[in-house]
Design an enzyme around this catalytic site. Structure first.
Site, PDB file in Angstrom:
ATOM      1  N   GLU A  37       0.837  -1.206   0.000  1.00 56.54           N
ATOM      2  CA  GLU A  37       0.000   0.000   0.000  1.00 56.54           C
ATOM      3  C   GLU A  37       0.870   1.254   0.000  1.00 56.54           C
ATOM      4  OE1 GLU A  37      -4.003  -1.639   2.287  1.00 56.54           O
ATOM      5  OE2 GLU A  37      -2.188  -1.214   3.422  1.00 56.54           O
ATOM      6  N   TYR A  38       1.956   1.183   0.776  1.00 57.38           N
ATOM      7  CA  TYR A  38       2.893   2.310   0.803  1.00 57.38           C
ATOM      8  C   TYR A  38       3.481   2.517  -0.597  1.00 57.38           C
ATOM      9  CZ  TYR A  38       7.212   4.879   1.504  1.00 57.38           C
ATOM     10  OH  TYR A  38       8.229   5.789   1.378  1.00 57.38           O
ATOM     11  N   SER A  84      31.106  18.728  23.511  1.00 62.86           N
ATOM     12  CA  SER A  84      31.202  17.306  23.842  1.00 62.86           C
ATOM     13  C   SER A  84      30.857  17.139  25.319  1.00 62.86           C
ATOM     14  CB  SER A  84      32.579  16.765  23.490  1.00 62.86           C
ATOM     15  OG  SER A  84      33.537  17.456  24.239  1.00 62.86           O
ATOM     16  N   LEU A  85      30.995  15.941  25.815  1.00 64.31           N
ATOM     17  CA  LEU A  85      30.588  15.672  27.199  1.00 64.31           C
ATOM     18  C   LEU A  85      31.803  15.271  28.014  1.00 64.31           C
ATOM     19  CD1 LEU A  85      27.461  13.464  26.436  1.00 64.31           C
ATOM     20  CD2 LEU A  85      27.410  15.720  27.504  1.00 64.31           C
ATOM     21  N   GLU A 116      19.710   8.884  29.605  1.00 66.69           N
ATOM     22  CA  GLU A 116      19.391   8.263  28.315  1.00 66.69           C
ATOM     23  C   GLU A 116      20.593   7.524  27.757  1.00 66.69           C
ATOM     24  OE1 GLU A 116      17.916  11.806  26.395  1.00 66.69           O
ATOM     25  OE2 GLU A 116      19.787  12.064  25.313  1.00 66.69           O
ATOM     26  N   LYS A 118      23.771   6.487  25.619  1.00 72.37           N
ATOM     27  CA  LYS A 118      24.778   7.198  24.838  1.00 72.37           C
ATOM     28  C   LYS A 118      24.976   6.376  23.570  1.00 72.37           C
ATOM     29  CE  LYS A 118      29.160   9.598  25.160  1.00 72.37           C
ATOM     30  NZ  LYS A 118      29.674   9.269  23.848  1.00 72.37           N
ATOM     31  N   GLU A 179      22.532  11.452  16.517  1.00 71.79           N
ATOM     32  CA  GLU A 179      23.559  10.534  16.031  1.00 71.79           C
ATOM     33  C   GLU A 179      23.054   9.770  14.825  1.00 71.79           C
ATOM     34  OE1 GLU A 179      25.735  11.766  18.984  1.00 71.79           O
ATOM     35  OE2 GLU A 179      26.577   9.979  18.007  1.00 71.79           O
ATOM     36  N   LYS A 320      30.286   6.103  30.857  1.00 72.47           N
ATOM     37  CA  LYS A 320      30.467   5.010  29.899  1.00 72.47           C
ATOM     38  C   LYS A 320      30.481   3.643  30.584  1.00 72.47           C
ATOM     39  CE  LYS A 320      32.799   7.482  26.252  1.00 72.47           C
ATOM     40  NZ  LYS A 320      33.987   7.478  25.419  1.00 72.47           N
ATOM     41  N   CYS A 432      39.187 -18.821  -3.942  1.00 72.63           N
ATOM     42  CA  CYS A 432      39.358 -20.095  -4.609  1.00 72.63           C
ATOM     43  C   CYS A 432      38.774 -19.917  -6.001  1.00 72.63           C
ATOM     44  CB  CYS A 432      38.615 -21.193  -3.858  1.00 72.63           C
ATOM     45  SG  CYS A 432      38.360 -22.670  -4.851  1.00 72.63           S
TER      46      CYS A 432
END
Ligand code: IVH
Length: 673
Positions: A37-38, A84-85, A116, A118, A179, A320, A432
């Site tokens: 259908e899409y 950055s963190l 959340e 990473k 990301e 981390k 091969c």
């Protein structure tokens, strides 16, 4: 004039509808319509746009791929720096962060955190002007990134136009941060096909994403299984969110894949640590790689009060995970032979546990990889689990190397048939050169009968090896000339299983045409590409006559795939093999035949349990012909459990998961509907 407006309206409505379905499919995992259908909506839009090219806009869902390649990337400055963190190591440092934050905010203010995943991907910024995607860029040095707009546009999860929902509907400008990444199984599949082609493999999903995002030719990027997740915003004009959670929720409402599923507000540091440990536990079960948790202050007022340091904010940190690595010894290096003859070296190691899984084999990919890491037999190595299943060697512990060790070279002869193995110039792999090499034939048949291909149950690798060595089978077509007596003559083969296998082989004769094409195992023709090709050509005969230029015109089919298809059908050996299918009664069902009588089983997952009156193979064939799938165990993804006499524990699982249970008559009824 009136006609014109009607078309214009239909085009606009179609785009809106398609965008909604793309969002439901790619970002919510909750499609409301079938693929067919899409496709019909999409084709209608393509048709109308062809008739009225003046109405084509850059944000139309049809305009993802296009334009010529670049010589180099342009530059895009970030309106707000992409910071950055800083990292915290261990739970104590996490508590220190909490103490610091409370102190900085002053007494009477209690911070609320958001924890959340990473995501282990490539940081990008997407800019939406009045809801339309105008640019995509890498992080670069944080102030200026590379212009990867054309590549970002090919990622289906990235909307070219935002949905008019939520607080960002009124935003004149919106910088979305997130990301780009690849799922592990997509990564494994990509690497396998690169290995088969003798191309350099990617070390891990992140490198594969980075390499794909930095392609100068966006047609190449379009073939890579990239995804996107949004985890924040930069500049926002025309909307005023007050918390981080509100931001991600509204990014999702606007049609972006936002980091929501595992994002959790936490009031105390104990809750933060608990969610961190939760993420660490489920890490291996996620389809993508995460390398830690990000802890952010939820309130934007508090974020502003805390401010930023030179390169990272004071209102967020990364925590981390310890890497999933282990040390062990390589006992031996073994060389396997794949479907296309590629020799793949594998390190056989002293078994060791990594993240709850015992590992004893690691792929070494090819000679270049062996040379780069200088892996030798007897070496002590650090290994890690990167992709879904295939662990890899990270590095050698050279201090522990035995004094008599020698560099390892892949042999110049095929370890299976002894024929010459050559390294083709410009390719990483040695192959091969004997196309009748038993190892190659076995792998070809294994792929042919596998799930997702012809799905012939019961033909395990041990049986295939016997069939090939005894020369009963030289190519996939020969399977359709086997009889129960031949099968019974094989070792460890009971009468009953022989007839079951024959039934399964027969049932596969009317498999869907795209699965048949996929089963033939053309290089670069995976399930998705096979589907695209068979949607266009309906039968193998027509596909075999298609030329390079014509194939490349199909959206989603690039020059490399086209080349592979043309070469396959040109090869006299393949021609001969293909000519044997028809006389044996193999008649794959074309997609149009299938979709014209849309079945309620289409795209549904079935599991069988207990004894059915009709043979299992027949029941399976019915499902497959209706466009459904049959799997072995009941999971959340199962749509129907079909129960026969004496059902096993699967019935309990189905009931606890709320999976629909059908008895045999109900099952028949469903398929006849
Ligand atoms: S927020 C100023 N959230 O990690 C805060 N970043 O080391 C900016 N990353 O370059 C980032 N997952 O690309 C944030 N849930 C997440 C993330 C995340 C991955 C990346 C991000 C950044 C890097 C920082």
């Amino acid at each position: 004039m009136i006609m014109q407006t009607t078309f214009e309206q239909e085009i606009m409505d179609l785009r809106q509808e398609i965008r909604r379905h793309e969002h439901l499919y790619y970002n919510m995992d909750a499609p409301e319509i079938t693929d067919a259908e899409y496709d019909a909506l999409f084709r209608r839009l393509e048709f109308l746009e062809q008739e009225h090219p003046e109405l084509i806009t850059r944000d139309s869902p049809t305009q993802r791929v296009g334009g010529a390649g670049l010589d180099k990337f342009g530059q895009i400055p970030h309106a707000y720096p992409m910071l950055s963190l800083s990292n915290v190591f261990g739970e104590n440092e996490m508590s220190d962060f909490d103490a610091r934050t409370r102190k900085a905010l002053g007494s009477g203010v209690t911070p609320e955190y958001v924890v959340e995943p990473k995501y282990d991907g490539v940081a990008v910024e997407l800019v939406y002007e009045k809801g339309t995607l105008v640019s995509g860029s890498t992080r670069g040095d944080g102030l200026v990134g590379e212009d990867i707009t054309a590549n970002v546009r090919t990622i289906r999860a990235v909307p070219l136009r935002l949905l008019p929902n939520g607080i960002f509907a009124s935003a004149n400008l919106l910088d979305v941060r997130g990301e780009i990444f690849m799922n592990r199984n997509d990564f494994d599949r990509l690497n396998r096909s690169r290995e088969e082609l003798g191309e350099q493999v990617f070390a891990n999903p992140r490198n594969a994403s980075a390499g794909s995002v930095r392609q100068l030719d966006s047609q190449v990027t379009a073939t890579r299984p990239l995804r996107f997740v949004a985890h924040g915003v930069g500049r926002v004009e025309g909307a005023a969110p007050t918390t981080h959670i509100e931001i991600v929720q509204n990014l999702a409402r606007a049609g972006l894949p936002a980091s929501l599923e595992y994002t959790k507000p936490c009031c105390t540091i104990a809750d933060v640590l608990e969610h961190y440990r939760f993420l660490q536990r489920i890490r291996q079960d996620l389809p993508y790689e995460i390398d830690g948790a990000v802890i952010k202050i939820n309130s934007l007022t508090q974020q502003a009060a805390l401010g930023v340091k030179t390169r990272s904010p004071r209102w967020a940190v990364a925590f981390k995970f310890a890497p999933l690595q282990a040390t062990t010894v390589v006992r031996r290096i073994e060389v396997g032979v794949g479907r296309t003859g590629v020799l793949t070296p594998v390190a056989l190691m002293q078994p060791v546990e990594i993240g709850g899984v015992t590992v004893s084999r690691a792929t070494l990919h090819n000679q270049d990889e062996i040379d780069r890491k200088d892996v030798r037999e007897g070496d002590t190595v650090v290994i890690q689990r990167a992709g879904d299943v295939i662990p890899e060697v990270v590095r050698v512990v050279v201090d522990k190397r035995p004094t008599d060790s020698q560099p390892y070279n892949i042999p110049d002869e095929c370890p299976v048939c002894g024929a010459e193995a050559l390294r083709i110039p410009d390719q990483a792999a040695k192959r091969c050169m004997n196309i009748s090499c038993p190892a190659r034939v076995v792998e070809t048949i294994r792929h042919f009968v596998s799930r997702g291909a012809m799905d012939i149950e019961g033909l395990g690798v041990k049986l295939i090896e016997q069939l090939v060595t005894k020369r009963h089978v030289k190519d996939p077509a020969d399977l359709y000339y086997l009889d129960a007596d031949t099968l019974k003559s094989l070792e460890r083969m009971a009468d009953k299983s022989a007839s079951k296998i024959v039934a399964a082989i027969n049932a596969s004769k009317s498999a869907p045409a795209d699965r048949f094409l996929y089963a033939l195992g053309l290089p670069l023709v995976g399930e998705h590409v096979a589907r695209l090709l068979m949607e266009r050509y309906t039968d193998m005969e027509k596909l075999s006559r298609a030329g390079l230029a014509e194939l490349q015109e199909i959206p989603g089919i690039g020059p490399e795939v086209s080349q592979s298809v043309v070469l396959f059908f040109k090869d006299p050996k393949n021609k001969k093999m293909l000519s044997k299918f028809g006389p044996a009664g193999v008649a794959p069902v074309s997609l149009s035949q299938r979709t014209s009588r849309e079945s309620p089983a289409k795209d549904k997952n079935f599991v069988f349990t207990g004894t059915l009156i009709m043979p299992r193979a027949e029941a399976k064939a019915l499902v497959i012909q209706s466009g459904g799938r049959v799997t072995g165990s009941v999971t959340k993804k199962t749509d129907f459990l079909v129960v026969g006499e004496d059902p096993g524990s699967k019935l309990d699982s189905a009931q606890s998961l709320g999976v629909r249970v059908l008895n045999e008559p109900e099952f028949r009824q469903l398929l006849e509907a």
